[in-house]
Design a protein around this motif. Structure first.
Motif, PDB file in Angstrom:
ATOM      1  N   VAL A  72     -42.500 -21.929 -56.544  1.00  0.00           N
ATOM      2  CA  VAL A  72     -42.261 -23.270 -56.005  1.00  0.00           C
ATOM      3  C   VAL A  72     -40.800 -23.685 -56.160  1.00  0.00           C
ATOM      4  O   VAL A  72     -40.456 -24.846 -55.967  1.00  0.00           O
ATOM      5  CB  VAL A  72     -43.214 -24.333 -56.619  1.00  0.00           C
ATOM      6  CG1 VAL A  72     -44.655 -24.036 -56.263  1.00  0.00           C
ATOM      7  CG2 VAL A  72     -43.022 -24.468 -58.122  1.00  0.00           C
ATOM      8  N   GLY A  73     -39.945 -22.727 -56.540  1.00  0.00           N
ATOM      9  CA  GLY A  73     -38.517 -22.995 -56.606  1.00  0.00           C
ATOM     10  C   GLY A  73     -38.047 -23.729 -57.845  1.00  0.00           C
ATOM     11  O   GLY A  73     -36.940 -24.256 -57.868  1.00  0.00           O
ATOM     12  N   LYS A  74     -38.841 -23.762 -58.883  1.00  0.00           N
ATOM     13  CA  LYS A  74     -38.460 -24.444 -60.119  1.00  0.00           C
ATOM     14  C   LYS A  74     -37.966 -23.412 -61.145  1.00  0.00           C
ATOM     15  O   LYS A  74     -38.639 -23.116 -62.129  1.00  0.00           O
ATOM     16  CB  LYS A  74     -39.633 -25.263 -60.653  1.00  0.00           C
ATOM     17  CG  LYS A  74     -40.012 -26.403 -59.716  1.00  0.00           C
ATOM     18  CD  LYS A  74     -40.941 -27.378 -60.385  1.00  0.00           C
ATOM     19  CE  LYS A  74     -41.158 -28.598 -59.533  1.00  0.00           C
ATOM     20  NZ  LYS A  74     -40.080 -29.550 -59.594  1.00  0.00           N
ATOM     21  N   VAL A  75     -36.772 -22.909 -60.876  1.00  0.00           N
ATOM     22  CA  VAL A  75     -36.198 -21.831 -61.677  1.00  0.00           C
ATOM     23  C   VAL A  75     -35.914 -22.291 -63.105  1.00  0.00           C
ATOM     24  O   VAL A  75     -36.177 -21.558 -64.061  1.00  0.00           O
ATOM     25  CB  VAL A  75     -34.920 -21.276 -61.004  1.00  0.00           C
ATOM     26  CG1 VAL A  75     -34.278 -20.190 -61.854  1.00  0.00           C
ATOM     27  CG2 VAL A  75     -35.247 -20.758 -59.612  1.00  0.00           C
ATOM     28  N   ASP A  76     -35.391 -23.500 -63.266  1.00  0.00           N
ATOM     29  CA  ASP A  76     -35.082 -23.995 -64.610  1.00  0.00           C
ATOM     30  C   ASP A  76     -36.336 -24.078 -65.473  1.00  0.00           C
ATOM     31  O   ASP A  76     -36.314 -23.713 -66.655  1.00  0.00           O
ATOM     32  CB  ASP A  76     -34.392 -25.361 -64.552  1.00  0.00           C
ATOM     33  CG  ASP A  76     -32.983 -25.286 -63.992  1.00  0.00           C
ATOM     34  OD1 ASP A  76     -32.389 -24.178 -64.004  1.00  0.00           O
ATOM     35  OD2 ASP A  76     -32.472 -26.333 -63.533  1.00  0.00           O
ATOM     36  N   GLU A  77     -37.428 -24.541 -64.892  1.00  0.00           N
ATOM     37  CA  GLU A  77     -38.683 -24.635 -65.632  1.00  0.00           C
ATOM     38  C   GLU A  77     -39.183 -23.245 -66.024  1.00  0.00           C
ATOM     39  O   GLU A  77     -39.676 -23.034 -67.133  1.00  0.00           O
ATOM     40  CB  GLU A  77     -39.751 -25.376 -64.824  1.00  0.00           C
ATOM     41  CG  GLU A  77     -39.524 -26.872 -64.725  1.00  0.00           C
ATOM     42  CD  GLU A  77     -38.550 -27.295 -63.618  1.00  0.00           C
ATOM     43  OE1 GLU A  77     -37.839 -26.423 -63.056  1.00  0.00           O
ATOM     44  OE2 GLU A  77     -38.496 -28.498 -63.320  1.00  0.00           O
ATOM     45  N   ALA A  78     -39.034 -22.280 -65.097  1.00  0.00           N
ATOM     46  CA  ALA A  78     -39.427 -20.897 -65.395  1.00  0.00           C
ATOM     47  C   ALA A  78     -38.584 -20.356 -66.550  1.00  0.00           C
ATOM     48  O   ALA A  78     -39.116 -19.709 -67.462  1.00  0.00           O
ATOM     49  CB  ALA A  78     -39.274 -20.021 -64.153  1.00  0.00           C
ATOM     50  N   HIS A  79     -37.280 -20.633 -66.505  1.00  0.00           N
ATOM     51  CA  HIS A  79     -36.394 -20.209 -67.595  1.00  0.00           C
ATOM     52  C   HIS A  79     -36.835 -20.819 -68.917  1.00  0.00           C
ATOM     53  O   HIS A  79     -36.813 -20.141 -69.952  1.00  0.00           O
ATOM     54  CB  HIS A  79     -34.943 -20.639 -67.318  1.00  0.00           C
ATOM     55  CG  HIS A  79     -34.113 -19.597 -66.659  1.00  0.00           C
ATOM     56  ND1 HIS A  79     -33.737 -18.430 -67.278  1.00  0.00           N
ATOM     57  CD2 HIS A  79     -33.570 -19.553 -65.418  1.00  0.00           C
ATOM     58  CE1 HIS A  79     -33.003 -17.717 -66.456  1.00  0.00           C
ATOM     59  NE2 HIS A  79     -32.887 -18.374 -65.308  1.00  0.00           N
ATOM     60  N   ASN A  80     -37.213 -22.089 -68.892  1.00  0.00           N
ATOM     61  CA  ASN A  80     -37.644 -22.765 -70.123  1.00  0.00           C
ATOM     62  C   ASN A  80     -38.877 -22.094 -70.723  1.00  0.00           C
ATOM     63  O   ASN A  80     -38.957 -21.898 -71.939  1.00  0.00           O
ATOM     64  CB  ASN A  80     -37.910 -24.245 -69.868  1.00  0.00           C
ATOM     65  CG  ASN A  80     -36.648 -25.029 -69.610  1.00  0.00           C
ATOM     66  OD1 ASN A  80     -35.542 -24.597 -69.957  1.00  0.00           O
ATOM     67  ND2 ASN A  80     -36.803 -26.186 -68.977  1.00  0.00           N
ATOM     68  N   VAL A  81     -39.846 -21.763 -69.874  1.00  0.00           N
ATOM     69  CA  VAL A  81     -41.055 -21.097 -70.366  1.00  0.00           C
ATOM     70  C   VAL A  81     -40.693 -19.733 -70.943  1.00  0.00           C
ATOM     71  O   VAL A  81     -41.144 -19.373 -72.038  1.00  0.00           O
ATOM     72  CB  VAL A  81     -42.117 -20.963 -69.243  1.00  0.00           C
ATOM     73  CG1 VAL A  81     -43.298 -20.120 -69.700  1.00  0.00           C
ATOM     74  CG2 VAL A  81     -42.590 -22.337 -68.785  1.00  0.00           C
ATOM     75  N   PHE A  82     -39.863 -18.987 -70.233  1.00  0.00           N
ATOM     76  CA  PHE A  82     -39.456 -17.666 -70.703  1.00  0.00           C
ATOM     77  C   PHE A  82     -38.708 -17.768 -72.031  1.00  0.00           C
ATOM     78  O   PHE A  82     -38.984 -17.011 -72.970  1.00  0.00           O
ATOM     79  CB  PHE A  82     -38.596 -16.966 -69.648  1.00  0.00           C
ATOM     80  CG  PHE A  82     -38.259 -15.552 -69.995  1.00  0.00           C
ATOM     81  CD1 PHE A  82     -39.188 -14.545 -69.804  1.00  0.00           C
ATOM     82  CD2 PHE A  82     -37.019 -15.230 -70.513  1.00  0.00           C
ATOM     83  CE1 PHE A  82     -38.886 -13.229 -70.136  1.00  0.00           C
ATOM     84  CE2 PHE A  82     -36.710 -13.925 -70.834  1.00  0.00           C
ATOM     85  CZ  PHE A  82     -37.640 -12.928 -70.651  1.00  0.00           C
ATOM     86  N   SER A  83     -37.788 -18.701 -72.124  1.00  0.00           N
ATOM     87  CA  SER A  83     -37.025 -18.895 -73.369  1.00  0.00           C
ATOM     88  C   SER A  83     -37.938 -19.278 -74.521  1.00  0.00           C
ATOM     89  O   SER A  83     -37.760 -18.803 -75.648  1.00  0.00           O
ATOM     90  CB  SER A  83     -35.951 -19.969 -73.180  1.00  0.00           C
ATOM     91  OG  SER A  83     -34.995 -19.532 -72.250  1.00  0.00           O
ATOM     92  N   ASN A  84     -38.911 -20.137 -74.228  1.00  0.00           N
ATOM     93  CA  ASN A  84     -39.874 -20.536 -75.253  1.00  0.00           C
ATOM     94  C   ASN A  84     -40.678 -19.326 -75.740  1.00  0.00           C
ATOM     95  O   ASN A  84     -40.933 -19.186 -76.935  1.00  0.00           O
ATOM     96  CB  ASN A  84     -40.809 -21.628 -74.722  1.00  0.00           C
ATOM     97  CG  ASN A  84     -41.672 -22.211 -75.808  1.00  0.00           C
ATOM     98  OD1 ASN A  84     -41.201 -22.487 -76.913  1.00  0.00           O
ATOM     99  ND2 ASN A  84     -42.936 -22.395 -75.501  1.00  0.00           N
ATOM    100  N   MET A  85     -41.040 -18.446 -74.822  1.00  0.00           N
ATOM    101  CA  MET A  85     -41.756 -17.231 -75.209  1.00  0.00           C
ATOM    102  C   MET A  85     -40.880 -16.360 -76.113  1.00  0.00           C
ATOM    103  O   MET A  85     -41.379 -15.778 -77.071  1.00  0.00           O
ATOM    104  CB  MET A  85     -42.171 -16.418 -73.976  1.00  0.00           C
ATOM    105  CG  MET A  85     -43.314 -17.006 -73.196  1.00  0.00           C
ATOM    106  SD  MET A  85     -43.727 -15.994 -71.756  1.00  0.00           S
ATOM    107  CE  MET A  85     -44.542 -14.602 -72.555  1.00  0.00           C
ATOM    108  N   ARG A  86     -39.611 -16.278 -75.789  1.00  0.00           N
ATOM    109  CA  ARG A  86     -38.703 -15.446 -76.596  1.00  0.00           C
ATOM    110  C   ARG A  86     -38.533 -16.018 -78.000  1.00  0.00           C
ATOM    111  O   ARG A  86     -38.309 -15.268 -78.951  1.00  0.00           O
ATOM    112  CB  ARG A  86     -37.351 -15.331 -75.917  1.00  0.00           C
ATOM    113  CG  ARG A  86     -37.394 -14.426 -74.692  1.00  0.00           C
ATOM    114  CD  ARG A  86     -36.030 -14.372 -74.058  1.00  0.00           C
ATOM    115  NE  ARG A  86     -35.038 -13.961 -75.042  1.00  0.00           N
ATOM    116  CZ  ARG A  86     -34.356 -12.831 -74.993  1.00  0.00           C
ATOM    117  NH1 ARG A  86     -34.539 -12.005 -74.006  1.00  0.00           N
ATOM    118  NH2 ARG A  86     -33.472 -12.549 -75.930  1.00  0.00           N
ATOM    119  N   SER A  87     -38.638 -17.338 -78.133  1.00  0.00           N
ATOM    120  CA  SER A  87     -38.451 -17.991 -79.425  1.00  0.00           C
ATOM    121  C   SER A  87     -39.737 -18.067 -80.238  1.00  0.00           C
ATOM    122  O   SER A  87     -39.691 -18.136 -81.463  1.00  0.00           O
ATOM    123  CB  SER A  87     -37.933 -19.417 -79.224  1.00  0.00           C
ATOM    124  OG  SER A  87     -36.721 -19.404 -78.521  1.00  0.00           O
TER     125      SER A  87
END
Length: 162
Positions: free
Chosen positions: A114-129
């Motif tokens: 849906v074009g929400k790249v920042d939100e996707a990045h946030n989820v990915f970063s949260n997974m990494r942390s």
């Protein structure tokens, strides 16, 4: 496994007939079977039937599994109903059902679609942390989605994140 295979091949009616014969005696088995049926119904676009099946599951005393919740999240992202997908995630967590790598990967893919790249990045970063940590498939999927979105530089940065 037979019921799951039937569901994946769109033979939901046959799968449900077999499940009705089994009865509600086998709670763990039924949790998986209900999950497969709900997933199949959602793939067909039969949201009302899927929600009815979840309610039936609850009436039988079977707690919805992560598979059921993830299937609903995927469905709502496909329908571009982001708020509804996030409500399902919140409900899932409130009921003590912990999201898995598959759940978070579905959310990342949903946001990207849906074009929400920042939100996707946030989820990915949260997974990494936190947990669950992203696995090879999650990395691959996210990098692929970023490249498809024309954000290959960001995809490359994923490799250099510490």
């Amino acid at each position: 496994m037979y019921i799951r295979a039937l569901c994946r091949n769109g033979k939901l009616e046959e799968a449900q007939q077999i499940m009705n014969k089994i009865g509600a005696k086998h709670e763990k088995l039924n949790g998986y079977v209900y999950g497969s049926i709900v997933h199949g119904l959602l793939q067909r676009g039969q949201l009302e039937d899927a929600v009815h099946k979840v309610e039936e599951m609850k009436r039988a005393g079977i707690t919805p599994t992560v598979h059921v919740y993830t299937s609903l999240i995927i469905h709502f992202f496909k329908e571009k109903q982001i708020r509804k997908a996030l409500e399902i995630l919140e409900k899932m967590q409130m009921e003590g059902c912990e999201p898995t790598i598959v759940t978070y990967s579905a959310i990342i893919r949903g946001y990207m679609n849906v074009g929400k790249v920042d939100e996707a990045h946030n989820v990915f970063s949260n997974m990494r942390s936190n947990r669950p940590f992203p696995d090879f498939r999650t990395y691959s999927m996210f990098i692929s989605c970023l490249c498809k979105a024309g954000r290959s530089e960001e995809a490359m940065e994923i490799f250099t994140l510490k």
